[in-house]
Design an enzyme around this catalytic site. Sequence first.
Site, PDB file in Angstrom:
ATOM      1  N   ARG A  98       0.808  -1.230   0.000  1.00  0.00           N
ATOM      2  CA  ARG A  98       0.000   0.000   0.000  1.00  0.00           C
ATOM      3  C   ARG A  98       0.835   1.272   0.000  1.00  0.00           C
ATOM      4  NH1 ARG A  98      -3.202  -3.257  -2.225  1.00  0.00           N
ATOM      5  NH2 ARG A  98      -4.710  -4.369  -0.942  1.00  0.00           N
ATOM      6  N   SER A 102     -11.877 -13.138  -1.492  1.00  0.00           N
ATOM      7  CA  SER A 102     -11.290 -11.844  -1.813  1.00  0.00           C
ATOM      8  C   SER A 102      -9.773 -12.001  -1.705  1.00  0.00           C
ATOM      9  CB  SER A 102     -11.805 -10.795  -0.822  1.00  0.00           C
ATOM     10  OG  SER A 102     -10.954  -9.677  -0.841  1.00  0.00           O
TER      11      SER A 102
HETATM   12  N1  ARG Z   1      -5.741  -8.575   6.432  1.00  0.00           N
HETATM   13  C1  ARG Z   1      -4.621  -8.304   5.596  1.00  0.00           C
HETATM   14  C2  ARG Z   1      -4.076  -6.930   5.838  1.00  0.00           C
HETATM   15  O1  ARG Z   1      -4.787  -6.114   6.356  1.00  0.00           O
HETATM   16  C3  ARG Z   1      -4.925  -8.552   4.140  1.00  0.00           C
HETATM   17  C4  ARG Z   1      -5.721  -7.523   3.455  1.00  0.00           C
HETATM   18  C5  ARG Z   1      -6.046  -7.900   2.062  1.00  0.00           C
HETATM   19  N2  ARG Z   1      -6.666  -6.840   1.346  1.00  0.00           N
HETATM   20  C6  ARG Z   1      -7.653  -7.009   0.489  1.00  0.00           C
HETATM   21  N3  ARG Z   1      -8.127  -5.942  -0.072  1.00  0.00           N
HETATM   22  N4  ARG Z   1      -8.169  -8.179   0.211  1.00  0.00           N
HETATM   23  O2  ARG Z   1      -2.973  -6.637   5.520  1.00  0.00           O
END
Ligand code: ARG
Length: 405
Positions: free
Chosen positions: A96, A177
């Site tokens: 990110r 997802s």
């Molecule tokens: N729970 C993990 C994190 O917060 C994975 C997030 C995955 N993101 C998504 N948009 N599917 O880093």
Amino acid sequence: MSKPRIVLAYSGGLDTSVAIQWMKEHKDVEVVACAVDVGQGIDDLDEIRQRALDCGAVDSVVVDARDEFATDFIAPALKANAMYMGKYPLVSALSRPLIVKHLVRVARETGAAGVAHGSTGKGNDQVRFEVGTMCLAPDLETIAPIREWALTRDAAIDYAAERGIPIPAMTKKSPYSIDENAWGRTAECGILEDPWAAPPEDVFERTVSVKDAPDEPEEVVIAFRDGLPVSLDGRELPLAELVAEMDRRAGAHGVGRIDMIEDRLVGIKSREIYECPGAITLLTAHRDLEDLCLEQELAEHKRAEEGRYAQLIYNGLWWGPLKKALDAFMEEANSYVSGEVRVQLYKGAASVVGRRSDAGLYDFGLATYDVHDQFDQSLGEGFVKLWGLPLKSWAAKTGRTDGVT
Ligand code: ARG
């Protein structure tokens, strides 16, 4: 007067594809799409670029950031042995801040008024995108179309059909997802939301199940220089390639599956499935080499800082000052960490079976119990007396002998 521009983090998937049109309609803006390749396995960057234009973007850029992701994001995480809750190598949390960096760059280049992302209101990613933007460009606004719209999948498909938005062909219905990059793959939703249900085999893509893993172990020798892996079995590789190869080799032995209950920053507990074969193998090897090379006090302090470091990355504070300060510490500590680690990949485990280093602090003459022992054992007597002195004084004074009379 042209409309204000917004740079959208574009994945090529359904949500961000319909978000382009939605923002045009509801925010009265022009949308510039920005897709960033962080090793998620995009076959054709040009195809993604065109897709965003077909969905209504005025401009569309794709960035091949695979090397940058490895050298500027995976590398510091590895040096810090960064694992959230001691288990999760921060796959999404690492990508990110890199995506934010490119969103802001493109925003500056195109004179945009803000950036947008396709995250929902329930997760960590919204925090990472927006707090990252606040750090790198406090003047830019942030828009979260999917959060605002509270979009369901079926509604997104209907919306696309009504407006003639070409839905990407890859929108085959996956029950999960998924987010992925060079450091691993994440899966949520569907049956995985039942924390008692074992993950079905179709969740996994980068790892074989342990029962299908080869019956023969495979060994890999990983060489590190200043805390970073530089070669596999003597073959020097750029970091991005090395991580990819390690991922393939360890995944073929079923290494790196993680099933955990995770504490999200927004207060929700969620069930997460991760596959991080390369990351787990490299982290395991790196940690072991540190045990050999780091002086005891430094090692102990580093372990304490690692949890904090992982947490701040998880919580979206990558671009803040604490991260920079801790990086300086991690960098200094890793200047001692060079050498080789033998790792055995076998039936789901990456186990260190040997390590050596010119910088290592292991001293055979001190450690051995055989005739070559050079340690003066008589030193032990005085050491123990002094080490125990505070407790002995306390026990004599208080008489608290825990009921033993
Ligand atoms: N729970 C993990 C994190 O917060 C994975 C997030 C995955 N993101 C998504 N948009 N599917 O880093």
